[in-house]
Design an enzyme around this catalytic site. Structure first.
Site, PDB file in Angstrom:
ATOM      1  N   SER A 139       0.892  -1.256   0.000  1.00 30.32           N
ATOM      2  CA  SER A 139      -0.067   0.255   0.134  1.00 30.32           C
ATOM      3  C   SER A 139       0.794   1.066   0.159  1.00 30.32           C
ATOM      4  O   SER A 139       2.239   1.064   0.499  1.00 30.32           O
ATOM      5  CB  SER A 139      -0.867   0.086   1.297  1.00 30.32           C
ATOM      6  OG  SER A 139      -1.621   1.249   1.337  1.00 30.32           O
ATOM      7  N   TYR A 152      -1.669  -0.370  10.334  1.00 29.34           N
ATOM      8  CA  TYR A 152      -1.815  -0.648   9.137  1.00 29.34           C
ATOM      9  C   TYR A 152      -0.318  -0.401   8.078  1.00 29.34           C
ATOM     10  O   TYR A 152      -0.076  -1.051   7.353  1.00 29.34           O
ATOM     11  CB  TYR A 152      -2.783  -0.057   8.494  1.00 29.34           C
ATOM     12  CG  TYR A 152      -3.216  -0.406   7.108  1.00 29.34           C
ATOM     13  CD1 TYR A 152      -3.539  -1.684   6.728  1.00 29.34           C
ATOM     14  CD2 TYR A 152      -3.298   0.704   5.936  1.00 29.34           C
ATOM     15  CE1 TYR A 152      -3.920  -2.016   5.245  1.00 29.34           C
ATOM     16  CE2 TYR A 152      -3.241   0.379   4.821  1.00 29.34           C
ATOM     17  CZ  TYR A 152      -3.657  -1.016   4.438  1.00 29.34           C
ATOM     18  OH  TYR A 152      -4.075  -1.444   2.980  1.00 29.34           O
TER      19      TYR A 152
HETATM   20  N1  LIG Z   1      -8.617  -0.468  -1.155  1.00 21.78           N
HETATM   21  C1  LIG Z   1      -7.876   0.306  -0.901  1.00 21.78           C
HETATM   22  O1  LIG Z   1      -7.581   1.499  -0.684  1.00 21.78           O
HETATM   23  C2  LIG Z   1      -6.221  -0.238  -0.633  1.00 21.78           C
HETATM   24  C3  LIG Z   1      -5.279   0.397  -0.947  1.00 21.78           C
HETATM   25  C4  LIG Z   1      -3.951  -0.222  -0.556  1.00 21.78           C
HETATM   26  C5  LIG Z   1      -3.884  -1.485  -0.302  1.00 21.78           C
HETATM   27  N2  LIG Z   1      -5.027  -2.279  -0.150  1.00 21.78           N
HETATM   28  C6  LIG Z   1      -4.974  -3.608   0.146  1.00 21.78           C
HETATM   29  O2  LIG Z   1      -5.199  -4.415  -0.817  1.00 21.78           O
HETATM   30  C7  LIG Z   1      -5.728  -5.693  -0.361  1.00 21.78           C
HETATM   31  C8  LIG Z   1      -7.120  -5.968  -0.657  1.00 21.78           C
HETATM   32  O3  LIG Z   1      -8.024  -4.968  -0.400  1.00 21.78           O
HETATM   33  P1  LIG Z   1      -9.449  -4.569  -0.899  1.00 21.78           P
HETATM   34  O4  LIG Z   1      -9.194  -3.245  -1.225  1.00 21.78           O
HETATM   35  O5  LIG Z   1      -9.834  -5.376  -2.105  1.00 21.78           O
HETATM   36  O6  LIG Z   1     -10.369  -4.951   0.353  1.00 21.78           O
HETATM   37  P2  LIG Z   1     -11.567  -5.794   0.461  1.00 21.78           P
HETATM   38  O7  LIG Z   1     -12.745  -5.476  -0.732  1.00 21.78           O
HETATM   39  O8  LIG Z   1     -11.866  -5.566   2.012  1.00 21.78           O
HETATM   40  O9  LIG Z   1     -11.044  -7.037   0.362  1.00 21.78           O
HETATM   41  C9  LIG Z   1     -10.441  -7.793   1.096  1.00 21.78           C
HETATM   42  C10 LIG Z   1     -10.220  -9.182   0.994  1.00 21.78           C
HETATM   43  O10 LIG Z   1      -8.959  -9.974   1.961  1.00 21.78           O
HETATM   44  C11 LIG Z   1      -9.836 -10.940   2.704  1.00 21.78           C
HETATM   45  N3  LIG Z   1      -9.518 -11.181   3.979  1.00 21.78           N
HETATM   46  C12 LIG Z   1      -9.540 -10.380   5.061  1.00 21.78           C
HETATM   47  N4  LIG Z   1      -8.979 -11.059   6.063  1.00 21.78           N
HETATM   48  C13 LIG Z   1      -8.784 -12.133   5.751  1.00 21.78           C
HETATM   49  C14 LIG Z   1      -8.251 -13.360   6.655  1.00 21.78           C
HETATM   50  N5  LIG Z   1      -8.021 -13.479   7.805  1.00 21.78           N
HETATM   51  N6  LIG Z   1      -8.081 -14.664   5.909  1.00 21.78           N
HETATM   52  C15 LIG Z   1      -8.320 -14.584   4.425  1.00 21.78           C
HETATM   53  N7  LIG Z   1      -8.977 -13.636   3.550  1.00 21.78           N
HETATM   54  C16 LIG Z   1      -8.971 -12.493   4.466  1.00 21.78           C
HETATM   55  C17 LIG Z   1     -11.275 -10.976   2.511  1.00 21.78           C
HETATM   56  O11 LIG Z   1     -12.168 -12.122   2.562  1.00 21.78           O
HETATM   57  P3  LIG Z   1     -12.989 -12.669   3.653  1.00 21.78           P
HETATM   58  O12 LIG Z   1     -13.535 -11.399   4.403  1.00 21.78           O
HETATM   59  O13 LIG Z   1     -13.963 -13.476   2.970  1.00 21.78           O
HETATM   60  O14 LIG Z   1     -12.055 -13.459   4.545  1.00 21.78           O
HETATM   61  C18 LIG Z   1     -11.411  -9.889   1.286  1.00 21.78           C
HETATM   62  O15 LIG Z   1     -11.668 -11.008   0.307  1.00 21.78           O
HETATM   63  C19 LIG Z   1      -5.722  -5.595   0.966  1.00 21.78           C
HETATM   64  O16 LIG Z   1      -4.256  -6.296   1.501  1.00 21.78           O
HETATM   65  C20 LIG Z   1      -5.332  -4.162   1.367  1.00 21.78           C
HETATM   66  O17 LIG Z   1      -4.680  -3.876   2.524  1.00 21.78           O
HETATM   67  C21 LIG Z   1      -6.229  -1.707  -0.373  1.00 21.78           C
END
Ligand SMILES: NC(=O)c1ccc[n+]([C@@H]2O[C@H](COP(=O)([O-])OP(=O)(O)OC[C@H]3O[C@@H](n4cnc5c(N)ncnc54)[C@H](OP(=O)(O)O)[C@@H]3O)[C@@H](O)[C@H]2O)c1
Length: 252
Positions: A139, A152
């Site tokens: 991130s 985070y």
């Molecule tokens: N959106 C942003 O602005 C952003 C920016 C930079 C980086 N990121 C990173 O990108 C990645 C994906 O995020 P996203 O934006 O797509 O968020 P999201 O829509 O909330 O998706 C997060 C995913 O992670 C899974 N997850 C969470 N805890 C878990 C666990 N203990 N075991 C297995 N799976 C787990 C969730 O699945 P379940 O709940 O079904 O387990 C979900 O599929 C993350 O690492 C996040 O930190 C996001």
């Protein structure tokens, strides 16, 4: 046999969009996440196009991760790309107001979970050899401090440095490692961070143009499908309408 990708956090956001992107290119999918019904829905959607194996999995549970990898069925074992995407932010408040439990959950998921999955799949990826990939979701929070970023951002700094160090040890194996560091992207990320506050999530993305899940899925697919001699070390991607502010100064 075609290429196989193993995606963590495939039930939402980047992970789900990446599943669709790899499927469009004909890759076989191993999809994991905790919400089984969402995995089933995605399997239902994509299995007419490509082979899909789903595994309900909490990445924090090292033994469960090991079992899922050990039990991969024939046709899904020679994983060529690992997308370490499962992760979350919690507690946008200042550090001094945050519950310790929330810090632990982020560390357990973003750090321990990511190393659990990586450790379990390293032998497979090394056996896959030239052109295999590990794509880690870092991130901008791992590079740039901001108020409320506390643990985070620190977990994402770990993800980046872990990837660089992995590259050193994997030199000669053909396995590539990339840190993709997105800025603001509209997924369920903020809903999770605010523990279900849809209005807060809507407020954050309103009136601007955040990245979409599909934007990042495209980058994930790009780095994993480049010619085998190219390794993108780090890809930081922000919306055009997001930038930094000057240093903050405390004044009397
Ligand atoms: N959106 C942003 O602005 C952003 C920016 C930079 C980086 N990121 C990173 O990108 C990645 C994906 O995020 P996203 O934006 O797509 O968020 P999201 O829509 O909330 O998706 C997060 C995913 O992670 C899974 N997850 C969470 N805890 C878990 C666990 N203990 N075991 C297995 N799976 C787990 C969730 O699945 P379940 O709940 O079904 O387990 C979900 O599929 C993350 O690492 C996040 O930190 C996001």
């Amino acid at each position: 046999m075609g290429n196989i990708v193993f995606i963590t956090g495939a039930t939402s956001g980047f992970g789900r969009a990446a599943a669709r992107r790899f499927a469009a290119a004909g890759w076989s999918l191993v999809l994991s996440g905790r919400r089984l019904e969402r995995l089933q829905a995605l399997q239902e959607e994509l299995q007419g196009k490509v082979p899909v194996h789903i595994a309900a999995l909490d990445v924090r549970d090292a033994e469960a991760v090991r079992q899922v990898v050990a039990a991969l069925p024939e046709g899904f074992r020679q994983v060529r790309a690992l997308i370490n995407n499962a992760g979350l932010a919690l507690a946008p408040q200042p550090a001094q107001q945050v519950a310790l439990e929330d810090w632990h959950t982020m560390i357990d998921t973003n750090v321990t979970g990511l190393v659990n999955v990586t450790h379990a799949l390293l032998p497979t990826l090394i056996a896959s050899g030239q052109g295999a990939s590990i794509v880690n979701l870092g991130s901008v929070a791992g590079h740039w401090p901001y108020p409320g970023g506390h643990v985070y951002g620190a977990t994402k700094a770990f993800v980046e440095q872990f990837g660089y160090n992995l590259r050193c040890d994997l030199l000669g194996t053909g396995v590539r490692v990339t840190d993709i560091a997105p800025g603001m992207a509209e997924t369920e990320f903020t809903l999770v961070r605010t523990k279900g506050d849809q209005a807060a999530s809507d407020r954050l993305y309103r009136g601007t143009t955040p990245l979409t899940a599909e934007d990042i899925a495209e980058q994930i697919f790009y780095v994993a499908s480049l010619p085998a001699h190219i390794n993108i070390n780090r890809l930081e991607v922000m919306p055009t309408r997001q930038a930094w502010q000057p240093f903050a100064v405390d004044r009397d």
